[in-house]
Design a protein around this motif. Structure first.
Motif, short mmCIF file in Angstrom:
data_model
loop_
_atom_site.label_atom_id
_atom_site.label_comp_id
_atom_site.label_asym_id
_atom_site.label_seq_id
_atom_site.Cartn_x
_atom_site.Cartn_y
_atom_site.Cartn_z
N ARG A 1 0.86 -1.18 0.00
CA ARG A 1 0.00 0.00 0.00
C ARG A 1 0.90 1.24 0.00
O ARG A 1 2.08 1.16 0.29
CB ARG A 1 -0.89 0.01 1.25
CG ARG A 1 -2.08 -0.96 1.17
CD ARG A 1 -2.83 -1.01 2.49
NE ARG A 1 -2.03 -1.70 3.49
CZ ARG A 1 -2.03 -1.40 4.78
NH1 ARG A 1 -2.76 -0.40 5.24
NH2 ARG A 1 -1.27 -2.08 5.62
N ASN A 2 0.29 2.39 -0.30
CA ASN A 2 1.05 3.64 -0.28
C ASN A 2 0.77 4.41 1.01
O ASN A 2 -0.13 4.05 1.77
CB ASN A 2 0.72 4.49 -1.50
CG ASN A 2 1.19 3.79 -2.77
OD1 ASN A 2 2.16 3.02 -2.73
ND2 ASN A 2 0.49 4.01 -3.86
N GLU A 3 1.52 5.48 1.21
CA GLU A 3 1.49 6.21 2.47
C GLU A 3 0.08 6.49 3.00
O GLU A 3 -0.22 6.29 4.17
CB GLU A 3 2.22 7.57 2.34
CG GLU A 3 3.71 7.48 2.08
CD GLU A 3 4.03 7.40 0.60
OE1 GLU A 3 3.17 6.93 -0.18
OE2 GLU A 3 5.15 7.80 0.22
N ARG A 4 -0.79 6.98 2.09
CA ARG A 4 -2.12 7.42 2.54
C ARG A 4 -3.03 6.25 2.87
O ARG A 4 -4.11 6.42 3.43
CB ARG A 4 -2.77 8.33 1.50
CG ARG A 4 -2.03 9.64 1.22
CD ARG A 4 -1.98 10.54 2.44
NE ARG A 4 -3.31 10.75 3.01
CZ ARG A 4 -4.19 11.63 2.56
NH1 ARG A 4 -3.89 12.40 1.55
NH2 ARG A 4 -5.37 11.75 3.14
N GLY A 5 -2.60 5.05 2.52
CA GLY A 5 -3.41 3.87 2.78
C GLY A 5 -3.07 3.16 4.09
O GLY A 5 -3.63 2.12 4.39
N TYR A 6 -2.13 3.72 4.84
CA TYR A 6 -1.80 3.16 6.16
C TYR A 6 -2.55 3.95 7.23
O TYR A 6 -2.57 5.18 7.20
CB TYR A 6 -0.29 3.23 6.42
CG TYR A 6 0.48 2.13 5.71
CD1 TYR A 6 0.92 1.01 6.39
CD2 TYR A 6 0.76 2.23 4.35
CE1 TYR A 6 1.61 -0.01 5.75
CE2 TYR A 6 1.45 1.22 3.69
CZ TYR A 6 1.86 0.11 4.40
OH TYR A 6 2.54 -0.88 3.75
N PHE A 7 -3.14 3.22 8.17
CA PHE A 7 -4.02 3.88 9.15
C PHE A 7 -3.49 3.80 10.58
O PHE A 7 -4.25 3.86 11.54
CB PHE A 7 -5.42 3.26 9.08
CG PHE A 7 -6.09 3.41 7.74
CD1 PHE A 7 -5.88 4.56 6.97
CD2 PHE A 7 -6.94 2.43 7.24
CE1 PHE A 7 -6.50 4.71 5.73
CE2 PHE A 7 -7.56 2.57 6.00
CZ PHE A 7 -7.34 3.72 5.24
N ASN A 8 -2.19 3.64 10.75
CA ASN A 8 -1.63 3.61 12.10
C ASN A 8 -1.70 4.98 12.76
O ASN A 8 -1.73 6.00 12.07
CB ASN A 8 -0.18 3.14 12.05
CG ASN A 8 0.66 4.03 11.15
OD1 ASN A 8 0.53 3.98 9.94
ND2 ASN A 8 1.50 4.85 11.74
N SER A 9 -1.69 4.98 14.09
CA SER A 9 -1.69 6.26 14.79
C SER A 9 -0.31 6.88 14.70
O SER A 9 0.70 6.19 14.54
CB SER A 9 -2.10 6.06 16.25
OG SER A 9 -1.23 5.16 16.87
N LEU A 10 -0.30 8.21 14.79
CA LEU A 10 0.93 8.96 14.53
C LEU A 10 2.05 8.61 15.50
O LEU A 10 3.23 8.61 15.15
CB LEU A 10 0.64 10.47 14.63
CG LEU A 10 -0.42 10.99 13.64
CD1 LEU A 10 -0.69 12.48 13.90
CD2 LEU A 10 0.04 10.80 12.19
N ILE A 11 1.67 8.27 16.73
CA ILE A 11 2.70 8.03 17.74
C ILE A 11 3.58 6.83 17.35
O ILE A 11 4.77 6.80 17.63
CB ILE A 11 2.07 7.84 19.14
CG1 ILE A 11 3.14 8.00 20.22
CG2 ILE A 11 1.35 6.50 19.30
CD1 ILE A 11 2.59 8.16 21.63
N THR A 12 2.99 5.85 16.68
CA THR A 12 3.75 4.64 16.38
C THR A 12 4.85 4.88 15.34
O THR A 12 5.81 4.14 15.28
CB THR A 12 2.84 3.50 15.85
OG1 THR A 12 2.19 3.95 14.65
CG2 THR A 12 1.80 3.10 16.88
N GLU A 13 4.68 5.91 14.53
CA GLU A 13 5.67 6.14 13.46
C GLU A 13 6.75 7.14 13.88
O GLU A 13 7.69 7.37 13.13
CB GLU A 13 4.96 6.63 12.19
CG GLU A 13 4.39 8.04 12.28
CD GLU A 13 3.27 8.30 11.27
OE1 GLU A 13 2.51 7.37 10.98
OE2 GLU A 13 3.18 9.44 10.79
#
Lengths: 316, 97, 255
Positions: free
Chosen positions: C79-91
């Motif tokens: 998938r591409n960047e906009r298709g990942y739904f993780n919360s911001l803290i994890t990245e």
């Protein structure tokens, strides 16, 4: 008991295949050899985490990622068992790390080669771990108790490592032309260094004779190397990999594979610090060690505060 | 407790593989406190489901017998054969003893 | 966002759970051979392995829901960047060890309450996955909270580092509790509850640990949000570059 009587007793223990335990009397030279070999083995496990760690983030599937992480974790764990075994000889882990950083303690040469492609992860597991395991199986019978116990545990845990590497090679050899080429390229680069892992030929090995007498080492470098060659050549051929040795030939009279000449000049070059990654590996270890210092200090300070508080609670 | 450059103090680890078995010495870990020692032991010695219970003890708190005392401590037991059931003669035909 | 049906919402929700684990697992794996002491190197590898395992379960379920014959790996890697739904803290990058442990504490506390709730979900598969993950998460929470307490009460340096970590990470915490279209559909279908309701429990648990650690929650600042809708920080793209490299460079190759 006089020193001489102690030595006689020590030697007779060795002759009777009894293990030497940490508190037993042992000649200084035995202790020194043991510390040198054990700490070198421990450092090798830990430095060996680097070339593989280099690929964890890029592992091509979730399965591959989990397996690789678990394998590297095992290596760290094995470093830890071996450091502990060395510590029973009266040297701290701090001191061993110090010796590593000062270049006084060595680690296996093999980790001074780079892991360039994903196929290298296959080659490392299959060839490097494969070579290590031949050596380690032999060392299960080493005369120093803690080392022997460590080896038994390590051999049991590492039995999946070689399969993991071979599986990667098999998959790639069944894959696209590019994957096959990548696998063969890794084979070409890792084959000879793997053979060198067993150390110099018996005639040139300064440590072997005394180590064999003390049963620290149970089989000679050349014997172990040949055992590795015999099983590995067949595994390579089975999946269509070419062994990068034009002189490789099966010797019907001995039942062994004869190989061409090993380039020992390269071996000595790498030992002397001129391998592709010597500086990188050591610099990385030193950097990580230094960056972690404040964490270790904080943990100790916390423990000491806790102990103090408890004592105060008791006395008041 | 040495803290020069610190690899943290050494602890000995004992693992019980399943309920009913004794805790057996598994190895050692470095840690600054008991909680850390327990967790480190868990991460290092039970990765393959080897354990259900862990004991840790600071290595410096273990007392060990000296090897030179081996004869004095343990040889006297060698000639007390009457402590073993095989020392006794039971008439033929007597069962379950 | 267009309206989605329940199945699509559940699929997206599985991606969210999978992505949280995948991305955090990837971050933790960066510590491999970089730990402050060998024992902790192995501990962090264990956390990472748990996260990858959880990610795989979630993606497998997502793949089944989608029904397009894709594998967990296809979903994880392609998938591409906009298709990942993780919360911001994890990245967020690992920073120093204090930063990583603080991140782990804030996330694991959230994940504990999340999985507790989900283990009672009417969706059987989801509830099983959550119950399974919960055991691991509780251990992560214990490990990270003990470290945060040690660092907060260790040396002056460690306390400052832990406080700085909290000061930076705090502003990514509200993002974990965002309720978006996916949630709304699943709440309507009675598969999940309103997860913003977990916030008070999370807050008081975190406050308790931080108090023991002698650390103070920063008072004023802006809460960043958007992870669940695929609005990420710039860090995610770089994580994906490494993660996806082989899959992208050799399309269709089997590994």
């Amino acid at each position: 008991m006089t020193e001489e009587e102690k030595l006689t007793r020590f030697n007779s223990k060795i002759d009777k295949e009894e293990k030497i335990e940490p508190k037993d009397w042992m000649p200084d030279a035995y202790r020194k050899t043991m510390i040198r070999q054990l700490s070198q083995h421990a450092h090798s496990e830990v430095i060996g985490m680097q070339p593989e760690g280099n690929w964890v983030l890029r592992a091509p599937s979730l399965r591959a990622k989990k397996i690789l992480l678990a394998k590297i974790q095992d290596e760290g764990g094995h470093g830890l068992y071996l450091y502990s075994a060395t510590e029973t000889l009266g040297i701290d882990r701090d001191e061993m790390i110090q010796q590593l950083h000062e270049g006084k303690a060595k680690y296996s040469n093999i980790f001074n080669y780079p892991a360039l492609t994903w196929a290298d992860i296959g080659a490392i597991g299959w060839l490097v771990d494969g070579a290590a395991i031949v050596n380690q199986i032999s060392l299960q019978r080493t005369s120093y108790g803690p080392y022997s116990r460590g080896m038994i545990r390590i051999c049991k845990e590492e039995s999946f490592h070689q399969r993991q590497g071979y599986e990667i090679m098999v998959t790639m050899m069944n894959g696209t032309p590019e994957q096959k080429q990548m696998a063969q390229d890794a084979m070409n680069r890792w084959w000879w260094p793997s053979l060198m892992m067993f150390g110099p030929p018996d005639n040139d090995s300064s440590h072997t004779k005394q180590s064999m007498r003390w049963k620290i080492k149970r089989e000679s470098n050349d014997v172990l190397r040949q055992r590795f060659i015999d099983k590995t050549v067949d595994q390579a051929h089975f999946i269509g990999l070419t062994v990068p040795d034009k002189d490789l030939k099966f010797n019907k009279s001995t039942g062994h594979w004869d190989i061409g000449k090993i380039n020992w000049d390269e071996f000595h070059e790498v030992i002397n610090g001129n391998g592709p990654c010597n500086k990188q590996r050591l610099a990385h270890h030193i950097k990580v060690h230094n960056e972690g210092r404040w964490v270790r200090e904080a943990a100790m300070a916390f423990a000491e505060n806790e102990t103090r508080t408890k004592k105060e609670l008791v006395t008041h | 407790m040495s803290t020069k450059d610190n690899q943290l103090p050494l602890w000995e680890v004992f693992i019980q593989s399943k309920s009913g078995n004794p805790h057996k010495h598994a190895g050692s870990v470095h840690a600054s406190d008991k909680n850390m020692a327990l967790q480190n032991a868990r991460d290092i010695y039970t990765r393959r489901g080897e354990g259900r219970s862990i004991w840790v003890v600071l290595s410096e708190n273990i007392a060990a017998s000296a090897p030179e005392d081996e004869a004095e401590l343990f040889d006297p037991a060698d000639d007390k054969v009457y402590r073993h059931p095989t020392f006794y003669r039971v008439p033929e035909g007597v069962k379950n003893m | 966002m267009s309206t989605m049906n329940t199945k699509e919402a559940l699929y997206n929700f599985c991606l969210r759970l999978g992505d949280n684990n995948l991305i955090l697992g990837q971050r933790l794996a960066e510590w491999c051979s970089n730990g402050p002491i060998l024992e902790e190197d192995l501990a962090m590898t264990n956390l990472s392995l748990d996260h990858f395992g959880q990610a795989e379960f979630m993606y497998e379920y997502a793949a089944e829901l989608e029904g397009k014959n894709r594998t967990a790996d296809d979903i994880a890697y392609l998938r591409n960047e906009r298709g990942y739904f993780n919360s911001l803290i994890t990245e967020q990058p690992n920073g120093d060890f204090a930063f990583t442990m603080m991140k782990q504490l804030l996330y694991s506390t959230f994940a504990k309450y999340l999985y507790e709730t989900l283990s009672a979900s009417s969706d059987k598969r989801l509830s099983e996955l959550a119950a399974r993950a919960l055991k691991e998460i509780k251990y992560h929470l214990r490990h990270s909270s003990e470290w945060v307490i040690r660092l907060g009460n260790g040396t002056e340096e460690s306390r400052i580092r832990a406080q700085q970590a909290l000061n930076e990470l705090w502003w990514y915490t509200a993002d974990m509790f965002v309720v978006n279209e996916t949630d709304k559909e699943l709440i309507k279908a009675q598969i999940i509850t309103d997860l913003s309701g977990l916030y008070p429990k999370w807050k008081s648990s975190v406050e308790e640990t931080l108090k023991l650690a002698n650390l103070t929650i920063p008072a004023h600042g802006h809460m960043y949000k958007g992870g669940y809708d695929g609005n990420h920080t710039e860090h995610l793209g770089h994580i994906l570059c490494e993660l996806q490299y082989l899959q992208r460079a050799y399309p269709g190759a089997k590994w």
